[in-house]
Design an enzyme around this catalytic site. Structure first.
Site, PDB file in Angstrom:
ATOM      1  N   GLU A 162     -49.739  -5.699 -34.063  1.00 52.17           N
ATOM      2  CA  GLU A 162     -51.314  -6.776 -34.216  1.00 52.17           C
ATOM      3  C   GLU A 162     -51.618  -7.842 -34.901  1.00 52.17           C
ATOM      4  O   GLU A 162     -52.969  -7.738 -36.022  1.00 52.17           O
ATOM      5  CB  GLU A 162     -52.338  -5.448 -33.713  1.00 52.17           C
ATOM      6  CG  GLU A 162     -52.168  -4.278 -32.987  1.00 52.17           C
ATOM      7  CD  GLU A 162     -53.556  -3.620 -32.506  1.00 52.17           C
ATOM      8  OE1 GLU A 162     -54.074  -3.388 -33.605  1.00 52.17           O
ATOM      9  OE2 GLU A 162     -52.815  -3.074 -31.485  1.00 52.17           O
TER      10      GLU A 162
ATOM     11  N   ASP B 195     -54.160  -5.823 -27.577  1.00 51.07           N
ATOM     12  CA  ASP B 195     -53.724  -5.958 -26.109  1.00 51.07           C
ATOM     13  C   ASP B 195     -54.896  -6.720 -26.185  1.00 51.07           C
ATOM     14  O   ASP B 195     -56.210  -6.910 -27.031  1.00 51.07           O
ATOM     15  CB  ASP B 195     -54.694  -4.522 -25.421  1.00 51.07           C
ATOM     16  CG  ASP B 195     -54.855  -4.823 -24.094  1.00 51.07           C
ATOM     17  OD1 ASP B 195     -54.450  -5.895 -23.502  1.00 51.07           O
ATOM     18  OD2 ASP B 195     -54.471  -3.986 -22.959  1.00 51.07           O
TER      19      ASP B 195
ATOM     20  N   GLU C 178     -48.362   1.417 -27.403  1.00 52.42           N
ATOM     21  CA  GLU C 178     -49.440   2.745 -28.251  1.00 52.42           C
ATOM     22  C   GLU C 178     -49.952   2.489 -26.572  1.00 52.42           C
ATOM     23  O   GLU C 178     -50.201   1.739 -25.967  1.00 52.42           O
ATOM     24  CB  GLU C 178     -50.743   1.638 -29.039  1.00 52.42           C
ATOM     25  CG  GLU C 178     -49.687   2.227 -30.624  1.00 52.42           C
ATOM     26  CD  GLU C 178     -50.495   1.613 -31.480  1.00 52.42           C
ATOM     27  OE1 GLU C 178     -52.428   1.220 -31.077  1.00 52.42           O
ATOM     28  OE2 GLU C 178     -50.654   1.377 -32.492  1.00 52.42           O
TER      29      GLU C 178
END
Ligand SMILES: *[C@@H]1O[C@H](CO)[C@@H](O)[C@H](O)[C@H]1NC(C)=O
Ligand SMILES: *[C@@H]1O[C@H](CO)[C@@H](O)[C@H](O)[C@H]1NC(C)=O
Ligand SMILES: *[C@@H]1O[C@H](CO)[C@@H](O)[C@H](O)[C@H]1NC(C)=O
Ligand SMILES: *[C@@H]1O[C@H](CO)[C@@H](O)[C@H](O)[C@H]1NC(C)=O
Ligand SMILES: *[C@@H]1O[C@H](CO)[C@@H](O)[C@H](O)[C@H]1NC(C)=O
Length: 559
Positions: free
Chosen positions: A163, A202, A266
């Protein structure tokens, strides 16, 4: 290389005919060495770090970490749970290369459990989201971790970032790609077949497309895998409760033609406030048509992990850490995992090879140049450091806030004396990388201090910075730019990083063991996706090392 029992024994393993199978990538799929398709069916396994607020942590992300793979008793306690769950993989978000992992890693291997290891650490141990660099301190950290884990047969992949990129900041992408390139050549040089991955937050489809395509493209246009990741992880939380299989139609379409492995690094949303998560997405994820596109996923999370008022953890430890209690989410996940049978197609022999296409154009969703930074050059940086007249004296133990402040100060002063910080700056959007930008941040700061000293007539008072700088009398006549020209002969060189990551030499009383990327913080939060999905769907308080913004004392840019 196939690890036969004899080889394993020579590496210190108990010789066993049941050694865990090697997993490799063929095209966009994973296969075990018996030719069967391999899917990750597992869980995130990381104690959530402590959140320590402060100027180096603007987003209040975890600042500390526990190395669960060095917790022998914890592993012994948890492996029966993982086996009951039917897990074949876990993901560890932060590990400490100074600790011993034999007990845990060998026990996991015996239990048939693979490990995905994030090479990043909280705060300055990750490529930073907004002020990224790919520099010797990070390369050394990554290599130190690989060197410690290379002897285990169950490391499936190493992640070069978690991320790091967000929809509002994708300028770190070239640095991640350079990290993938250098870690791949390093792994090849030590005969490791572990894969190289990235775990993506995401976001809107335009963001996912841009990031996933960029990380597996070939900037040279010659269908080379040299700068591509092998395995793309999507931290996906879009399935809510008992949603229908069509929930994933969007991402299935988007990744339909993806060229390397994709999986959910995840999954398991709490966002829809289910009383318990039914985990019914498992049945969809491990069935056709998803298995044409994805290679399974890792549920979030074994240990307690809180984010945005939600608890993602499924296992609670007793107060003495000796026993565990599982919750209803766990039971549901276990029941869903139990029903999974792997779809064994396509066969390995019919899986097409990957092709590595051109990189996407820079634009609104991707501020990443196709020109990548060089391989961080430890020898060149050490040569430079030992030549400089004015060195940063880092205090111990934590110098990152100060380093960021002083870098801002000196880069603010330099233009006033006909200098600038372009040699230490890196810009992934323009693809411009200063000759010193791959060095440890402490060396970059020393270089800027030295330029200031030189440009202000070498007055002793010019090498002070409130007592944070020290003059090296033997080097007072060295011209910093000349030292760069002689030490960093080829600033854009790429090469296989060396197997040993030497500690930097100390000069003039300055210790330069590692260095901070300025003050940064971890976590992938902040910004907005501009699409239907929002960050709120995933745990913004990620487990450990992502990156956010560096707080320079004064902002400066490449001139
Ligand atoms: C999902 O469906 C099951 C079975 O119908 C039901 O028991 C459960 O409450 C549902 N869960 C949610 C979160 O909707
Ligand atoms: C239990 O484990 C946690 C995390 O690993 C650790 O911080 C804590 O000190 C441990 N507690 C005891 C009683 O050992
Ligand atoms: C992070 O900063 C600490 C000091 O605050 C330093 O010891 C460590 O080496 C740094 N790590 C990296 C990767 O720069
Ligand atoms: C280093 O600089 C900071 C910020 O200007 C200052 O607060 C600190 O006292 C200095 N450190 C030393 C050792 O002089
Ligand atoms: C990179 O350069 C662009 C164009 O000059 C600029 O807008 C951007 O702020 C720079 N990025 C960084 C991280 O300095």
């Amino acid at each position: 290389m196939k690890l036969h029992a004899a080889v394993l024994a020579s590496l210190g393993f108990a010789a066993s005919v049941n050694a865990i199978a090697k997993v490799t990538r063929t095209g966009r799929y994973l296969y075990t060495d018996d030719g069967n398709r391999f899917y990750l069916k597992g869980i995130a396994y990381q104690t959530q770090g402590q959140i320590i607020s402060g100027p180096d942590n603007p987003l209040n992300q975890p600042s500390t970490f526990v190395d669960n793979l060095a917790d022998d008793a914890g592993c012994a306690r948890d492996i029966p749970n993982l086996q009951a769950l039917g897990a074949n993989a876990i993901r560890a978000y932060s590990v400490d290369s100074t600790l011993n992992h034999d007990s845990c890693m060998n026990a996991l291997s015996s239990a048939g459990i693979y490990v995905i290891i994030d090479l990043t650490l909280p705060l300055n141990g990750s490529i930073d989201t907004t002020q990224p660099s790919w520099s010797t301190n990070l390369l050394n950290q990554y290599i130190n971790t690989i060197n410690v884990f290379n002897k285990y047969d169950n490391v499936l992949a190493y992640n070069v970032g978690n991320e790091v990129l967000t929809s509002s900041a994708t300028n770190a992408a070239p640095f991640l790609k350079a990290a993938a390139r250098d870690i791949k050549t390093y792994l090849a040089s030590i005969k490791s077949s572990a894969l190289v991955g990235y775990a993506d937050i995401d976001g809107a489809s335009s963001f996912r497309d841009a990031v996933s395509t960029y990380l597996s493209c070939d900037p040279t246009g010659s269908n080379s895998d040299a700068t591509s990741i092998d395995i793309f992880g999507l931290n996906n939380y879009e399935w809510c409760g008992n949603d229908s299989t069509s929930t994933y139609d969007g991402i299935n379409g988007e990744f339909q033609n993806y060229n390397v492995v994709a999986y959910f690094s995840e999954f398991g949303s709490e966002n829809c406030n289910p009383v318990t998560r039914p985990w019914t997405e498992v049945g969809t994820l491990f069935a056709s048509p998803m298995t044409n596109v994805w290679s399974g996923g890792l549920a979030f999370s074994y240990f307690s992990a809180q984010s945005q008022g939600h608890e993602f953890g499924m296992v609670t430890l007793s107060s003495d850490n000796k026993t565990t209690t599982t919750n209803a989410d766990w039971d549901n996940l276990l029941n869903q995992y139990k029903q999974v049978s792997f779809v064994n197609s396509p066969s390995q022999s019919s899986a097409p090879a990957s092709s590595f296409g051109a990189c996407p154009q820079e634009g609104a969703t991707l501020a990443a140049s196709s020109t990548l930074p060089a391989t961080p050059n430890q020898a060149a940086c050490q040569c430079l450091q030992s030549s400089l007249p004015c060195l940063f004296k880092p205090p111990t133990p934590d110098y990152n806030v100060l380093l960021g402040t002083l870098t801002g100060v000196v880069c603010g002063l330099l233009p006033g004396v006909q200098g600038d910080c372009s040699d230490i700056a890196a810009n992934g959007t323009t693809g411009t990388y200063g000759a010193v930008s791959g060095c440890d941040p402490t060396i970059k700061l020393s270089y800027a201090f030295s330029q200031y000293f030189e440009l202000t007539g070498k007055a002793e008072t010019s090498c002070d910075f409130s007592g944070n700088a020290t003059l090296v009398s033997n080097n007072v006549n060295v011209v910093p730019s000349a030292a760069v020209a002689s030490c960093v002969a080829n600033p854009s060189a790429t090469f296989t990083p060396s197997a040993s990551a030497p500690a930097s030499s100390a000069t003039g009383g300055s210790s330069s063991s590692g260095g901070g990327g300025g003050s940064s913080s971890s976590g992938g939060g902040g910004g907005s996706t501009g699409g239907a999905l929002s960050f709120a769907q995933g745990p913004i308080v990620g487990l450990a090392a992502a990156a956010a913004c560096v707080v320079w004392g004064a902002m400066w840019t490449l001139l």
